[in-house]
Design a protein around this motif. Structure first.
Motif, PDB file in Angstrom:
ATOM      1  N   GLU A  43      26.168  43.428   1.771  1.00 55.06           N
ATOM      2  CA  GLU A  43      25.637  43.742   3.098  1.00 55.06           C
ATOM      3  C   GLU A  43      25.712  45.247   3.364  1.00 55.06           C
ATOM      4  OE1 GLU A  43      23.618  43.233   6.466  1.00 55.06           O
ATOM      5  OE2 GLU A  43      23.925  41.716   4.915  1.00 55.06           O
ATOM      6  N   GLU A  44      26.776  45.889   2.901  1.00 54.71           N
ATOM      7  CA  GLU A  44      26.882  47.344   3.046  1.00 54.71           C
ATOM      8  C   GLU A  44      25.747  48.035   2.303  1.00 54.71           C
ATOM      9  OE1 GLU A  44      30.674  48.776   1.756  1.00 54.71           O
ATOM     10  OE2 GLU A  44      31.741  47.924   3.468  1.00 54.71           O
ATOM     11  N   GLU A  45      25.459  47.582   1.079  1.00 50.62           N
ATOM     12  CA  GLU A  45      24.366  48.179   0.311  1.00 50.62           C
ATOM     13  C   GLU A  45      23.030  47.965   1.016  1.00 50.62           C
ATOM     14  OE1 GLU A  45      24.471  46.616  -3.649  1.00 50.62           O
ATOM     15  OE2 GLU A  45      26.496  47.390  -4.016  1.00 50.62           O
ATOM     16  N   ARG A  46      22.817  46.785   1.534  1.00 53.71           N
ATOM     17  CA  ARG A  46      21.571  46.520   2.263  1.00 53.71           C
ATOM     18  C   ARG A  46      21.453  47.425   3.482  1.00 53.71           C
ATOM     19  NH1 ARG A  46      22.873  40.435   1.905  1.00 53.71           N
ATOM     20  NH2 ARG A  46      21.838  39.829  -0.013  1.00 53.71           N
ATOM     21  N   GLU A  47      22.559  47.596   4.195  1.00 52.63           N
ATOM     22  CA  GLU A  47      22.528  48.433   5.386  1.00 52.63           C
ATOM     23  C   GLU A  47      22.218  49.883   5.017  1.00 52.63           C
ATOM     24  OE1 GLU A  47      22.183  49.427   9.136  1.00 52.63           O
ATOM     25  OE2 GLU A  47      22.407  47.357   8.426  1.00 52.63           O
ATOM     26  N   LYS A  48      22.764  50.347   3.876  1.00 56.48           N
ATOM     27  CA  LYS A  48      22.434  51.702   3.409  1.00 56.48           C
ATOM     28  C   LYS A  48      20.942  51.837   3.160  1.00 56.48           C
ATOM     29  CE  LYS A  48      26.409  52.841   0.719  1.00 56.48           C
ATOM     30  NZ  LYS A  48      26.915  53.186  -0.601  1.00 56.48           N
ATOM     31  N   MET A  49      20.372  50.830   2.502  1.00 55.23           N
ATOM     32  CA  MET A  49      18.932  50.863   2.225  1.00 55.23           C
ATOM     33  C   MET A  49      18.136  50.829   3.525  1.00 55.23           C
ATOM     34  SD  MET A  49      18.729  48.337  -1.064  1.00 55.23           S
ATOM     35  CE  MET A  49      16.958  48.383  -1.176  1.00 55.23           C
ATOM     36  N   ARG A  50      18.558  50.020   4.463  1.00 56.62           N
ATOM     37  CA  ARG A  50      17.870  49.949   5.755  1.00 56.62           C
ATOM     38  C   ARG A  50      17.920  51.300   6.457  1.00 56.62           C
ATOM     39  NH1 ARG A  50      21.369  45.067   6.760  1.00 56.62           N
ATOM     40  NH2 ARG A  50      20.217  43.349   5.863  1.00 56.62           N
ATOM     41  N   LYS A  56      13.634  57.671   6.792  1.00 55.23           N
ATOM     42  CA  LYS A  56      12.358  58.087   6.201  1.00 55.23           C
ATOM     43  C   LYS A  56      11.225  57.970   7.205  1.00 55.23           C
ATOM     44  CE  LYS A  56       9.311  57.046   2.315  1.00 55.23           C
ATOM     45  NZ  LYS A  56       9.117  56.209   1.120  1.00 55.23           N
ATOM     46  N   TYR A  57      11.217  56.911   7.994  1.00 54.73           N
ATOM     47  CA  TYR A  57      10.124  56.664   8.920  1.00 54.73           C
ATOM     48  C   TYR A  57      10.496  56.954  10.375  1.00 54.73           C
ATOM     49  CZ  TYR A  57       7.940  54.468   4.917  1.00 54.73           C
ATOM     50  OH  TYR A  57       7.398  54.244   3.676  1.00 54.73           O
ATOM     51  N   ASN A  58      11.630  57.612  10.586  1.00 54.02           N
ATOM     52  CA  ASN A  58      12.087  57.979  11.932  1.00 54.02           C
ATOM     53  C   ASN A  58      12.116  56.775  12.875  1.00 54.02           C
ATOM     54  OD1 ASN A  58      12.422  60.696  11.271  1.00 54.02           O
ATOM     55  ND2 ASN A  58      10.236  61.087  11.584  1.00 54.02           N
ATOM     56  N   ILE A  59      12.734  55.711  12.412  1.00 60.88           N
ATOM     57  CA  ILE A  59      12.875  54.499  13.216  1.00 60.88           C
ATOM     58  C   ILE A  59      14.292  54.464  13.754  1.00 60.88           C
ATOM     59  CG2 ILE A  59      12.837  51.978  13.190  1.00 60.88           C
ATOM     60  CD1 ILE A  59      10.905  52.178  10.819  1.00 60.88           C
TER      61      ILE A  59
END
Length: 124
Positions: A43-50, A56-59
C-alpha cells in the motif's frame, strides 16, 4: 505388564500436544503479522505511485476520513453511554419498523371494532 509407566506416557503425550498447539498458534500469528506487513508495504508503494501521478498532473489529493482500526473485542461494559437524544432516535427508528407499523395498525383496527361492538351491544 508394568502399569506404573503408563500414566507418565499420557502426561508426556498431553504436554507434547499442548506444546505442538502453542507452536502452531505462534506460527499462525507470525504468518498473519508477515501478511499484514507485506500488505502495508504494498500500500505504501501504491501511495508513492499515486503521489507521483498527482505531482505530474498537478492533482490535489482528496481529504480522506481516516477510520480507526477496529479494536479487538471491545468490552460491552466500557461502551459509550447513549444520550437521551440517541435513545429517543432509536425508539423512533423502532416505531418506523415495518412489523411495528403493522402491529400498531392492527391494534388500532381491533380497538375501533371493539368500540363499535360495545356501542351496538348494551347490557341491560
Amino acid at each position: 505388564m508394568n502399569f506404573l509407566g503408563d500414566g507418565g506416557d499420557d502426561e508426556n503425550d498431553k504436554e507434547k500436544e499442548e506444546e505442538a498447539e502453542r507452536e502452531r498458534q505462534e506460527a499462525i500469528r507470525e504468518a498473519e503479522e508477515r501478511r499484514k506487513e507485506k500488505h502495508r508495504k504494498m500500500e505504501e508503494e501504491r501511495e508513492k505511485m499515486r503521489q507521483e501521478i498527482r505531482d505530474k498532473y498537478n492533482i490535489k489529493k482528496k481529504e480522506e476520513v481516516v477510520e480507526q482500526a477496529p479494536q479487538e473485542e471491545p468490552n460491552p461494559l466500557m461502551r459509550k453511554k447513549k444520550t437521551p437524544e440517541e435513545l429517543a432516535a432509536e425508539a423512533e427508528q423502532e416505531d418506523l419498523d415495518d412489523f411495528t407499523k403493522l402491529k400498531n395498525s392492527i391494534e388500532t383496527q381491533v380497538n375501533e371494532i371493539k368500540t363499535q361492538i360495545e356501542g351496538k351491544c348494551s347490557l341491560q
